[in-house]
Design a protein around this motif. Structure first.
Motif, PDB file in Angstrom:
ATOM      1  N   ILE A 228       0.750  -1.116  -0.001  1.00  0.00           N
ATOM      2  CA  ILE A 228       0.243   0.011  -0.092  1.00  0.00           C
ATOM      3  C   ILE A 228       0.782   1.286  -0.120  1.00  0.00           C
ATOM      4  N   TYR A 229       0.516   2.093  -0.937  1.00  0.00           N
ATOM      5  CA  TYR A 229       1.412   3.457  -1.054  1.00  0.00           C
ATOM      6  C   TYR A 229       0.260   4.474  -0.649  1.00  0.00           C
ATOM      7  N   GLY A 230       0.683   5.589  -0.280  1.00  0.00           N
ATOM      8  CA  GLY A 230      -0.072   7.024  -0.410  1.00  0.00           C
ATOM      9  C   GLY A 230      -0.469   7.328   1.098  1.00  0.00           C
ATOM     10  N   ILE A 231      -0.105   6.640   2.046  1.00  0.00           N
ATOM     11  CA  ILE A 231      -0.307   6.785   3.376  1.00  0.00           C
ATOM     12  C   ILE A 231       0.796   7.990   3.844  1.00  0.00           C
ATOM     13  N   GLU A 232       0.338   9.122   4.063  1.00  0.00           N
ATOM     14  CA  GLU A 232       1.515  10.048   4.330  1.00  0.00           C
ATOM     15  C   GLU A 232       0.981  11.112   5.657  1.00  0.00           C
ATOM     16  N   ASN A 233       1.934  11.547   6.304  1.00  0.00           N
ATOM     17  CA  ASN A 233       1.705  12.559   7.174  1.00  0.00           C
ATOM     18  C   ASN A 233       0.520  12.250   8.062  1.00  0.00           C
ATOM     19  N   VAL A 234       0.546  11.175   8.543  1.00  0.00           N
ATOM     20  CA  VAL A 234      -0.643  10.658   9.626  1.00  0.00           C
ATOM     21  C   VAL A 234      -0.396  11.263  10.900  1.00  0.00           C
ATOM     22  N   LYS A 235      -1.641  12.067  11.319  1.00  0.00           N
ATOM     23  CA  LYS A 235      -1.308  12.575  12.444  1.00  0.00           C
ATOM     24  C   LYS A 235      -2.366  11.359  13.478  1.00  0.00           C
ATOM     25  N   THR A 236      -1.531  10.416  14.000  1.00  0.00           N
ATOM     26  CA  THR A 236      -2.221   9.614  14.944  1.00  0.00           C
ATOM     27  C   THR A 236      -2.843  10.107  16.038  1.00  0.00           C
ATOM     28  N   PRO A 237      -3.921   9.680  16.584  1.00  0.00           N
ATOM     29  CA  PRO A 237      -4.379  10.186  17.982  1.00  0.00           C
ATOM     30  C   PRO A 237      -3.509   9.205  18.988  1.00  0.00           C
ATOM     31  N   THR A 238      -3.691   9.879  19.940  1.00  0.00           N
ATOM     32  CA  THR A 238      -3.080   9.276  21.353  1.00  0.00           C
ATOM     33  C   THR A 238      -3.546   7.664  21.469  1.00  0.00           C
ATOM     34  N   ARG A 239      -2.738   6.843  21.605  1.00  0.00           N
ATOM     35  CA  ARG A 239      -3.203   5.411  21.707  1.00  0.00           C
ATOM     36  C   ARG A 239      -3.056   4.989  23.273  1.00  0.00           C
ATOM     37  N   LEU A 240      -4.303   5.284  23.627  1.00  0.00           N
ATOM     38  CA  LEU A 240      -4.508   5.020  25.333  1.00  0.00           C
ATOM     39  C   LEU A 240      -5.796   4.371  25.538  1.00  0.00           C
ATOM     40  N   SER A 241      -5.972   3.363  26.073  1.00  0.00           N
ATOM     41  CA  SER A 241      -7.206   2.842  26.278  1.00  0.00           C
ATOM     42  C   SER A 241      -7.087   2.128  27.661  1.00  0.00           C
ATOM     43  N   PHE A 242      -8.152   2.069  28.440  1.00  0.00           N
ATOM     44  CA  PHE A 242      -8.601   1.275  29.564  1.00  0.00           C
ATOM     45  C   PHE A 242      -9.511   0.423  29.638  1.00  0.00           C
ATOM     46  N   GLN A 243      -9.463  -0.539  30.320  1.00  0.00           N
ATOM     47  CA  GLN A 243     -10.619  -1.581  30.418  1.00  0.00           C
ATOM     48  C   GLN A 243     -10.540  -1.890  31.641  1.00  0.00           C
ATOM     49  N   PRO A 244     -11.687  -1.386  32.559  1.00  0.00           N
ATOM     50  CA  PRO A 244     -11.947  -1.746  33.908  1.00  0.00           C
ATOM     51  C   PRO A 244     -12.981  -2.739  33.770  1.00  0.00           C
ATOM     52  N   TYR A 245     -12.890  -3.675  34.963  1.00  0.00           N
ATOM     53  CA  TYR A 245     -13.769  -4.683  35.087  1.00  0.00           C
ATOM     54  C   TYR A 245     -14.436  -4.569  36.690  1.00  0.00           C
ATOM     55  N   VAL A 246     -15.278  -5.246  36.704  1.00  0.00           N
ATOM     56  CA  VAL A 246     -15.954  -5.794  37.890  1.00  0.00           C
ATOM     57  C   VAL A 246     -16.436  -7.031  37.924  1.00  0.00           C
ATOM     58  N   SER A 247     -16.334  -7.934  39.046  1.00  0.00           N
ATOM     59  CA  SER A 247     -16.991  -9.101  38.888  1.00  0.00           C
ATOM     60  C   SER A 247     -17.051  -9.668  40.163  1.00  0.00           C
ATOM     61  N   ALA A 248     -17.973 -10.521  40.234  1.00  0.00           N
ATOM     62  CA  ALA A 248     -18.605 -11.122  41.587  1.00  0.00           C
ATOM     63  C   ALA A 248     -18.911 -12.638  41.388  1.00  0.00           C
ATOM     64  N   TYR A 249     -18.333 -13.413  42.503  1.00  0.00           N
ATOM     65  CA  TYR A 249     -18.221 -14.708  42.548  1.00  0.00           C
ATOM     66  C   TYR A 249     -19.068 -15.155  43.812  1.00  0.00           C
ATOM     67  N   LEU A 250     -19.928 -16.369  43.771  1.00  0.00           N
ATOM     68  CA  LEU A 250     -20.528 -17.234  44.770  1.00  0.00           C
ATOM     69  C   LEU A 250     -19.903 -18.488  44.235  1.00  0.00           C
ATOM     70  N   ASN A 251     -19.246 -18.844  45.378  1.00  0.00           N
ATOM     71  CA  ASN A 251     -18.514 -20.187  45.342  1.00  0.00           C
ATOM     72  C   ASN A 251     -19.101 -21.148  46.513  1.00  0.00           C
ATOM     73  N   ASP A 252     -19.325 -22.182  46.184  1.00  0.00           N
ATOM     74  CA  ASP A 252     -19.534 -23.216  47.296  1.00  0.00           C
ATOM     75  C   ASP A 252     -18.554 -24.499  47.031  1.00  0.00           C
ATOM     76  N   TYR A 253     -17.921 -24.773  48.046  1.00  0.00           N
ATOM     77  CA  TYR A 253     -17.034 -26.075  47.920  1.00  0.00           C
ATOM     78  C   TYR A 253     -17.200 -26.889  49.264  1.00  0.00           C
ATOM     79  N   ASP A 254     -17.617 -27.960  49.188  1.00  0.00           N
ATOM     80  CA  ASP A 254     -17.904 -28.981  50.207  1.00  0.00           C
ATOM     81  C   ASP A 254     -18.691 -28.448  51.249  1.00  0.00           C
ATOM     82  N   GLY A 255     -19.639 -27.880  50.751  1.00  0.00           N
ATOM     83  CA  GLY A 255     -20.663 -27.091  51.812  1.00  0.00           C
ATOM     84  C   GLY A 255     -20.249 -25.820  52.352  1.00  0.00           C
ATOM     85  N   LYS A 256     -19.216 -25.352  52.141  1.00  0.00           N
ATOM     86  CA  LYS A 256     -18.969 -24.008  52.413  1.00  0.00           C
ATOM     87  C   LYS A 256     -18.779 -22.939  51.315  1.00  0.00           C
TER      88      LYS A 256
END
Length: 828
Positions: A228-256
């Motif tokens: 590919i030719y022709g891509i010139e003087n590209v002003k790329t945006p800031t490459r910064l991303s976040f991926q926050p997460y939340v999680s919840a677990y309900l675990n039962d092992y051997d009755g506990k």
């Protein structure tokens, strides 16, 4: 040892002279396309009616890659791709003709899976080095698949955030794609020249067509990209991303039961256009799939697949030289406990908690790849109970530990590379530390017909004492034409040990390997493909010198024009073997008889609703009643384009095998045993649409071992009857796992996962248990039931800024149709 030094000298000579190797390969015509820059982006909806597409340049004249290599695409399947770019990324609009659009195959799958589908494929190489590319694939059902390809090896664990939409039309189908620069890697230059290839799969006839022609007779697919030719003087945006997460677990092992809530963050930052920082803060791997655990009676630990996303995505640099086995980080504790009188271990942790981890990777405009990985794990304790006083204490089994990797990978000559890898583990206090360093050369000649490889690596471990070990290899391979060969020599010293951050099993050997292969380069007769190969391995122990094994192996693979696949093979050790690993004691070995092994396999056409895979194997030793039989059957049925079922059953019968049992009174005890193993698995997928799926996975592993006789190992490798040994080693082992997972990609890069998991494991010192009693014992064992919910959300810095009005990059929201610079309607 003189042979080691000679081989190492050869390796370093090849490495040191490799940079004088020609920097040019044979002149292979490469297709070229020059693309324009646009100011108003198209709407990504699968309809090419935007103004920018009217005057966009067209890539066409696709050529068949397989099965008939080099044949022009028929007019009935004419494929045209329009390409443009702006300051945010690059756009593709593909028109794929089909004379029978109602028959276009478009089975729905989860993301990163392709089944019975037509698809459109983009291969982009920002460095134009023909070695490392990014794949972007969209199926006719609208499902995305992306991966990194390095020298023909595909890493599908990488997940980019890009945008696509498809539409079925009256004369075929259309794929419209936008790939942000944030997902690409390219040098910091005003004028860019990228490698590009595009491919179309026409599934009804299982043919593939590429824009830039590929020569199947030599080299890798990625070596034949255009530009590919022709891509010139590209002003790329800031490459910064976040991926926050939340999680919840309900675990039962051997009755506990317990309830756990977690929250954390993944961060990606583009240090520049070439280098990226990936960081995980407060990691949570609770929704990782279960390991396919087995009853391991071998001399080496089981090596399990990595299921944690951070350790699979974007790690291609760190896998150079096989010095990195990511399961070591946060894996089983390295220490043990010292019990006092009346003490027992109440709880020994199965894993070590990861505090955080990061990786930096990228490549300079001089084609030097740099990778840095670092992870820290926390102190981990075992719980000890005094049965007399009923008091408890904790004992440290894994100190605070730091894991580090440095990789330097220099590419040159278009398709060659030399790499330096260092791994390091430092543990707090007087605990074990380790270091490993390797250099690896991969050199391909100018004609792309011969591949030279060489490597050398050393390991250093400091525990109570210091140990140093090394390995090395050198090889040559013919990589073109119908007839191919390779030869290699490799060795490892007895103290070579990379198991603190890598995986090494067999050591203390020198191996000589030879290969010859024959293949069809074009369909012949009733076959689309034929592949035959013959392999010889001759191995000796290094210290002290001892014959290990001579092995001959043959394999065959056939694919008919109706896309039925079948094949088989044969292996034999005509002179038997001296197994230097099974005794588990240094300088000992056990003599094993000669054997021959025969196998056949069959796989039907996956385009059909019902498909079947069958594998049969028979292994016979030159010893009365000692043999091995395996029967594996895997049917699959596609109920609809949304719903499919997979079943697998694997029966393994090993009679009169002989193996290590115990160390007792300075004797090495072996046993003769019959072992029967049954593995059943069931998977069902229901795909609601290209963003939402329900997946059920079940596996039951059963293995029964019954001993009939015991022996004492002699110093000449023979076994002497030991009728006085009366300990019971009979075993019945079960492992039962269920995963029921609902996944929803509710926004680009963002996912909600609801998971139910059930796991049971039991092992009893008994064999010959009836079917009903075995399941009664299994379900009486403690079991884990876990319900969990995890939500992660992808946030791009530029989008956040536009929401807050703090930068000029426009919102990507589809609701801003044409009022904004960018509008993407499809998502994942």
């Amino acid at each position: 040892m003189n042979g080691f030094y000679k081989l190492t000298t050869i390796v370093f000579f090849l490495v040191s002279t490799s940079f004088t190797y020609s920097q040019k390969v044979d002149s292979i015509p490469r297709k070229k396309i020059t693309i324009p820059k646009i100011t108003l982006a198209p709407k990504i909806d699968g309809v090419l009616n935007d103004e920018v597409w009217a005057s966009a340049p067209i890539a066409t004249d696709f050529v068949e890659r397989q099965p008939k290599n080099g044949v022009p695409i028929p007019d009935s399947l004419k494929t045209e791709v329009k390409i443009v770019y702006d300051d945010l990324g690059i756009y593709f609009g593909a028109t794929l003709k089909d004379p029978q659009p109602e028959k276009i195959l478009r089975e729905l799958t989860e993301r990163d899976q392709i089944e019975n589908d037509d698809f459109f494929f983009i291969l982009l190489n920002g460095y134009n080095d023909r070695q490392q590319s990014l794949q972007f694939i969209v199926t006719a059902a609208g499902v995305q698949y992306d991966a990194k390809m390095t020298n023909g090896n595909e890493d599908a664990s990488w997940n980019g955030v890009w945008y696509s939409a498809v539409q079925i039309t009256d004369d075929g189908w259309v794929a419209e794609i936008f790939i942000p620069y944030a997902e690409l890697r390219f040098p910091n230059k005003n004028i860019q020249v990228w490698g590009l290839n595009m491919e179309r799969e026409f599934r009804r006839s299982r043919t593939r067509y590429t824009w830039s022609p590929v020569d199947n007779t030599k080299g890798e697919f990625s070596f034949y990209d255009g530009e590919i030719y022709g891509i010139e003087n590209v002003k790329t945006p800031t490459r910064l991303s976040f991926q926050p997460y939340v999680s919840a677990y309900l675990n039962d092992y051997d009755g506990k039961s317990e309830t756990v809530f977690n929250g954390g963050l993944d961060l990606k930052y583009g240090i520049n256009d070439a280098f990226t920082l990936d960081m995980i803060l407060v990691p949570d791997f609770g929704q990782s799939k279960f390991d396919d655990e087995i009853l391991n009676l071998s001399a080496f630990e089981t090596q399990y697949e990595e299921n944690r996303g951070f350790f699979t995505e974007g790690t291609e640099l760190f896998t150079k030289g096989d010095l990195f086995y990511s399961r070591r980080v946060g894996g089983y504790p390295s220490g043990d406990v010292n019990l006092e009188e009346n003490e027992v271990v109440e709880r020994f942790p199965a894993t070590v908690k990861l505090i955080n981890a990061f990786k930096i990777s990228g490549r300079t405009d001089k084609n030097l790849g740099i990778g840095i990985f670092n992870a820290i794990t926390e102190r981990t304790y075992a719980d000890i109970l005094n049965t007399e006083t009923n008091t408890r204490r904790k004992e440290l089994v894994e100190p605070l530990s730091n894991y580090n990797i440095l990789v330097l990978d220099q590419r040159f000559g278009g398709n060659s590379s030399v790499s330096f890898v260092n791994t390091n583990v430092i543990r707090e206090g007087d605990y074990r530390d380790a270091n490993a360093t390797g250099m690896y050369l991969d050199l391909i000649n100018k004609k792309n017909t011969l591949n030279y490889t060489a490597s050398t690596a050393g390991s250093w471990v400091k525990d109570n004492t210091s140990e140093f070990g090394m390995e090395g290899s050198a090889g040559i391979a013919e990589i073109s034409g119908s007839h191919r060969f390779s030869a290699e020599i490799n060795f490892r010293t007895k103290d070579y040990n990379i198991n603190d951050l890598g995986y090494s099993s067999e050591t203390n050997y020198i191996n000589y390997y030879g290969y010859y292969g024959y293949r069809y380069l074009q369909p012949k007769g009733f076959l689309n493909n034929l592949n035959l190969n013959f392999n010889l391995n001759y191995t000796r122990r290094l210290e002290t010198n001892l014959y290990n094994v001579f092995k001959f192996n043959f394999n065959s693979n056939f694919v008919t024009k109706k896309f039925t696949s079948f094949g088989g093979g044969f292996e034999m050790t005509p002179f038997g073997a001296n197994d230097i690993y099974e005794p588990r004691v240094e300088n000992w070995y056990v003599t094993t008889p000669a054997y021959y092994d025969i196998w056949v396999w069959y796989s039907s056409d996956y385009r059909k609703k019902f498909a079947l895979d069958v594998n049969l194997e028979f292994n016979k030793f030159n010893q009365i009643a000692r043999d091995y039989i395996e029967v594996e059957i895997r049917p699959r049925y596609r109920i609809s384009d949304k719903w499919k079922l997979f079943f697998g059953t694997d029966w393994i019968f090993s009679d009169s095998e002989e193996g290590f049992v115990n160390l007792k009174d300075q004797n090495i005890i072996f046993g003769r045993r019959d072992r029967n193993t049954l593995i059943n698995s069931l998977e069902s997928q229901y795909i609601f649409n290209n963003k939402m799926a329900l997946n059920l996975a079940f596996r039951h592993y059963y293995s029964e071992v019954e001993y009939s006789k015991f022996f004492t190992l002699q110093d000449n490798g023979g076994l002497l009857d030991n009728s006085d040994y009366l300990l019971n080693h009979n075993t019945t082992y079960n492992n039962w796992n269920i995963d029921l997972r609902f996944s929803w990609w509710f926004a680009p890069g963002s996912q909600l996962t609801l998971l139910y998991q059930n796991s049971i494991e039991n092992s009893i010192a008994e064999s010959g248990i009836s079917f009903s009693n075995n399941f009664h014992d299994l379900f009486d064992a403690p079991q884990l039931n876990s319900f969990s919910l995890r939500v992660s959300y992808y946030l791009d810095y530029n989008r956040i800024g536009s929401w807050l009005g703090k930068n000029k990059i426009e919102d990507l929201s589809p609701s801003k149709k044409r009022k904004k610079k960018m509008n993407l309607s499809s998502g994942i």
